[in-house]
Design a protein around this motif. Sequence first.
Motif: not given
Length: 290
Positions: A7-8, A23-24, A54-55, A164-165
């Motif tokens: 989680v960034h 995200a990749v 990724y958010y 994230v979940a």
Amino acid sequence: MSSVVLVHGIFNHLPGVPPAEAAVRKAEQCRPKLAAGLAAAGLDVPVPEVAMAYYADLLRDEAPERQSAVGGDRLESLTDQELAEVYEWLVAAGGPELPDTQNVGLKPVRQMLGWLVEERSGRAAGRIHEQTVQRLERLLVGQLREVEAYTSWPGRRRAVRERVAEAIRAGRPSVLVAHSLGSVVAYETLHAFPGLEVELLVTLGSPLRVPTVVRRLDPGLRSGRGARPAGVARWVNVADVGDLVAVPPGLSKAFPVDQDETTDVGLGFHGLGGYLSNGLTAAALAPYIS
């Protein structure tokens, strides 16, 4: 399925890139860092599959009146209230309190930041010192602004948690690694979705004890203590000795952390790459990914 989901933190937005692709890309950048950490620790462990929750795109606003929540990276761009919060942040990091806290100004806050760089890091002076102060200034402003961006709208906060979940459900990881603001997001997400389970939660450079973060935390602290998310079997926290985001030091003083470690990740004292490349982080992960 991934052994590790990351989680960034801040400064991870990839404009114009679809979230799945972002995200990749972010995960691909992090896997070599983790490999370096395992090698630094002398661990003969295969490098695990890594996924990124990724958010960052969800913290971006199109409305011009909201641009200040995520734009600008200098102290001059802050409102008086935000400057007061940065001052409070620096006091939590060990900076000297001003005699008149009602009149916190730009100059004394910047002086305090410079003093903390000298006292905490003991690193080079002159131009390098000036560059370090500027980097930390940008980091603190960015952190404050993205905390505000995450917490200001309930709908956006829910959207970030759900994103994230979903990454955790999809990856079914043994280990969840949360960096910087991501540790706040991960903490809240794991509480909001108690059915999510991880064998190990690793927080890196976490601002969970920073006063302005504590005031906005959901769920909030009770009697000065945070609660362990129901699905977390073990929690390890790692903070660089000079990381001004991870303050006050000692996350275990306020949260049920099983192992609270201090290390030195070099001049990249808050970056996720530096933390992943550190042998102490790798050693914490190794029993869960081998």
